[in-house]
Design a protein around this motif. Sequence first.
Motif, PDB file in Angstrom:
ATOM      1  N   SER A 303     -30.574  18.230  -4.326  1.00 60.14           N
ATOM      2  CA  SER A 303     -30.868  18.607  -2.721  1.00 60.14           C
ATOM      3  C   SER A 303     -32.270  18.870  -2.643  1.00 60.14           C
ATOM      4  CB  SER A 303     -30.092  20.023  -1.995  1.00 60.14           C
ATOM      5  OG  SER A 303     -31.027  20.293  -0.700  1.00 60.14           O
ATOM      6  N   ASN A 304     -32.811  18.579  -1.905  1.00 52.90           N
ATOM      7  CA  ASN A 304     -34.743  19.182  -1.901  1.00 52.90           C
ATOM      8  C   ASN A 304     -34.562  20.843  -0.821  1.00 52.90           C
ATOM      9  OD1 ASN A 304     -33.881  18.294   0.970  1.00 52.90           O
ATOM     10  ND2 ASN A 304     -36.224  17.337   0.664  1.00 52.90           N
ATOM     11  N   ASP A 347     -32.031  21.899  -7.264  1.00 49.85           N
ATOM     12  CA  ASP A 347     -32.639  21.522  -6.675  1.00 49.85           C
ATOM     13  C   ASP A 347     -33.921  21.308  -6.740  1.00 49.85           C
ATOM     14  OD1 ASP A 347     -34.092  22.847  -4.003  1.00 49.85           O
ATOM     15  OD2 ASP A 347     -34.265  24.312  -4.449  1.00 49.85           O
ATOM     16  N   LEU A 348     -34.482  19.710  -6.264  1.00 49.45           N
ATOM     17  CA  LEU A 348     -35.480  19.663  -6.744  1.00 49.45           C
ATOM     18  C   LEU A 348     -36.781  19.574  -5.674  1.00 49.45           C
ATOM     19  CD1 LEU A 348     -34.688  16.038  -6.545  1.00 49.45           C
ATOM     20  CD2 LEU A 348     -33.925  17.700  -8.409  1.00 49.45           C
ATOM     21  N   ALA A 350     -38.907  21.348  -2.570  1.00 48.35           N
ATOM     22  CA  ALA A 350     -39.658  20.708  -1.311  1.00 48.35           C
ATOM     23  C   ALA A 350     -40.139  19.624  -1.131  1.00 48.35           C
ATOM     24  CB  ALA A 350     -40.105  21.951  -0.497  1.00 48.35           C
ATOM     25  N   ALA A 352     -40.029  16.428  -3.213  1.00 47.67           N
ATOM     26  CA  ALA A 352     -38.875  16.109  -4.649  1.00 47.67           C
ATOM     27  C   ALA A 352     -39.973  14.776  -3.837  1.00 47.67           C
ATOM     28  CB  ALA A 352     -38.243  16.371  -4.105  1.00 47.67           C
ATOM     29  N   ASP A 356     -38.619  10.930  -8.132  1.00 45.40           N
ATOM     30  CA  ASP A 356     -37.555  12.357  -8.802  1.00 45.40           C
ATOM     31  C   ASP A 356     -36.330  11.971  -8.178  1.00 45.40           C
ATOM     32  OD1 ASP A 356     -39.720  13.446  -8.993  1.00 45.40           O
ATOM     33  OD2 ASP A 356     -40.935  13.927  -7.662  1.00 45.40           O
ATOM     34  N   TYR A 357     -35.846  12.172  -7.038  1.00 43.02           N
ATOM     35  CA  TYR A 357     -34.195  11.935  -6.979  1.00 43.02           C
ATOM     36  C   TYR A 357     -33.562  10.250  -7.636  1.00 43.02           C
ATOM     37  CZ  TYR A 357     -33.771  14.940  -2.433  1.00 43.02           C
ATOM     38  OH  TYR A 357     -34.114  15.971  -1.577  1.00 43.02           O
ATOM     39  N   LEU A 377     -30.648  15.698   1.495  1.00 47.87           N
ATOM     40  CA  LEU A 377     -32.227  15.664   1.826  1.00 47.87           C
ATOM     41  C   LEU A 377     -32.517  16.014   3.296  1.00 47.87           C
ATOM     42  CD1 LEU A 377     -34.933  12.907   1.272  1.00 47.87           C
ATOM     43  CD2 LEU A 377     -34.940  13.583   3.201  1.00 47.87           C
ATOM     44  N   ALA A 383     -41.400  14.223   2.056  1.00 43.75           N
ATOM     45  CA  ALA A 383     -40.120  14.055   1.908  1.00 43.75           C
ATOM     46  C   ALA A 383     -40.689  12.421   2.155  1.00 43.75           C
ATOM     47  CB  ALA A 383     -38.889  14.286   2.727  1.00 43.75           C
ATOM     48  N   THR A 388     -36.441   7.513   0.148  1.00 45.46           N
ATOM     49  CA  THR A 388     -35.507   8.111  -0.831  1.00 45.46           C
ATOM     50  C   THR A 388     -33.721   7.225  -0.940  1.00 45.46           C
ATOM     51  OG1 THR A 388     -36.736   9.941  -1.174  1.00 45.46           O
ATOM     52  CG2 THR A 388     -34.495  10.479  -1.745  1.00 45.46           C
TER      53      THR A 388
END
Length: 825
Positions: A303-304, A347-348, A350, A352, A356-357, A377, A383, A388
Amino acid sequence: MRPHYLTPFFMPRSVAIVGPLSRSDSLPRLVYDNLSLNHYQGKLLAVDTLTPARVNATFYPDLTDFPLTPDLLILDVPAADIEHYLKKCGELSIKHIVLLTNVTELDKRLLEEYKIAWRAVLKLYKLRVMGPNCSGVMRPQIGMSSSLIRSGTLGMLSQSTALTSGVLDWASGNALGFSAVVSLTGSIDIDFADIVDFLVSDHQTQSILIFVEEVMQPRQLMSALREAARVKPTIVLKADKHALLKTGNILSDVAYQQSDGIFNAALRRVGVVRVRTMTQLFAAARACSLRYRKSGPNLAIISNGEGPAALATDRALDNFIPMAPLSTATQEALAAIIKLPAGNPLDLGAAAKAQDYRRVTTILLEAPEVDSLLVILCPQHGAEIDLTAYEMAELAKKTNKPIMACWMGDQSVVPARRLFSAHNVPNFRTPESAVDAIRYINQYLHNQQMLFQTPSSSMIETAPNLERARQLITEQVTLNHLSLSPLETEKLLATFGMSYRANMPMPPNTSKSARLMIDLGVVRDSTLGPSLYISPGGLAAHLPQARTYALPPLNQFLAEEFIGRSQLAHLTHHDSQRPISQHPALQNLILRLSDMCCELAAIECIELNLWQQDDDYIEILHAHITLNTAPLIPFDYKHLAIHPYPSDLVKTITLKNHQVVQIRPIRPEDAEMEQEFVRHLSEDSRYFRFLDALKELPSQLLVRFTQLDYATEMAFIATTLIEDKAIQLGVARYTTNPDGTSCEFALVVSDQWQKEGLGTVLMNELILCAKKRHLAVMSGEVLGNNSIMLHLLQKLGFTTRVAEEEPSLRWVSLDLPNYRSQDSD
């Protein structure tokens, strides 16, 4: 293969509508308008019963004025006129009828009189009827539906017209399409099981959705659901307490939990997934329709944002979905690309980005400890929403592991959701719904394992003394002693190898800390028959949801699964060295109770209070048995919802060439052997058998050939050992026709093993089995140039005639009641 017998209902080349069509608010008028406006591909005919004189290109004064015989007639006339119209249909050879007439407000006695008369007409003219109270059949593929209904791959069957309307309206706004839709309540002829059977054979239907209010004809429904779940994800939504309130049958919480628990157990055994809300219904359909195959339940979450990940984790743990414990190697790989701690959930942050994903998802998909993945997401500032989504869709193409997408929000994520749908990636609006989808996949795959189990009626090493057991029961029923005394209970349990000493005090040195109390027993459901239950003993037995249920017959795998999903799975004996689900003495006791349920239809209820002392010992402290007056007929399993494997039909023979061969009913695990058998048949043999030049069995047909409902079909295979490997030499099978009194057969013997008498043996066993099950006629189609088969069937007593539709075929049939057993030659 011939078309399914319900094909005229779903693919009619012509449809006639008879009813009050001049009334704008009538159901026949709605059906007529839908077919006209949606450009139905066939010929449309109509009779307006209010103004018969209305005549144009579509309307005719009467059925007798039709220029052709319609494949399907849709009828809505007063109940008192239905018999007249059915007779007229019979005289005009209109064989398939949808009866829209609403009869819910008729007096029950009058309605039963009508139904008796209607069924008599159906039998006389061999008509097939769907209804009354049927709101119609929808087939968007050919324009036989409302213009709002999309064509798709979901087949839906419902007992509620109102719910069907709501679902269709909801689906039209969510881009969901249907292959077929049927709403049916209380039909006099075609029922749920028949329609499910059609959806199984329908190539356009990929998933089956069913709404059930009340279970009618449970054996037939369970059989149909089992057949469906073998080849297509099947999701059932069943009303709970509402159905009880509707009938005025107010059950206590305990009685309700028992009824609902047994229904759940039945669905689990036949491979079906159960849901409780409409939202869950479509979430399950989306997830299961992709046919994931994976080895475990461990979930990883990306998740972000911390909040959505926490919500998803809570939902997973609440549903007993384990979070994947990331290995050291996985954590090190993740640490190289993200600054945050590499845990699960991940948790990547906010900020991300799509890359990255992609990089994190790639690592988790390659991690053996991760079985499924949820990617969340939130549309935060910066974002890369659409990019993504594209990266996740591309990764989903390359993996067999389930990837669920949860793009939270509304307008800003609509293009991403469309992209996911176009790439068949299940996507959801909330983390909870996405986790539910993971749970449905786990449940579906687990239930498929349950479906594969085919235990026989007896799974214990020491055979029970059935003769003595039946004698004891007969004596007690004759005396009207349906509630057995402790001494009689002891005697009956002993016939199945269960040791119980009536009226014995609690054993010494059994303090509460030194024993584990267990309640085990049998209850009988009015719909689904006998069921086993297990729960913690003592006061814990009275807690809500304390009991877990399982339908017989059981084998060791099912017994272990039964214990493992019970409340006992969370308890352990302080002296035990293994999980209680693997306790051999408890498993053995469960299998013996399962045997009693199968072999003794007169068992109404069994209550056992057990004490587990250690890994090798279970003692019955108290027992009580209640009987009913059901007849005790050997190998008669009509009281069971699931027919056991017919081990009594296994036999060994010696062929003319002195080869020892085993004749037995086929099992699911024979699939590979069956496929090899077909591959090694000569081209002529394959064509004689299948009337087709196929090289091997398609996967769905292979499943249907090896996973049988032994109550309605049978397949005997002949096997022998060659160089310590089991080889299939031949197979003979029959399937019961919809009329319930006749069956169709097929036979094929390996080319190398013909002329050894094997065909005669297989057919003899098949015919005797069908005769024992009170079928009246066995029939089939044989090519006219298949002289060897025709000679064999003539010797067995079959009559032969040229098939009317195809002169190159011969229609053969046998009167089963007059058949006498044959010796091989």
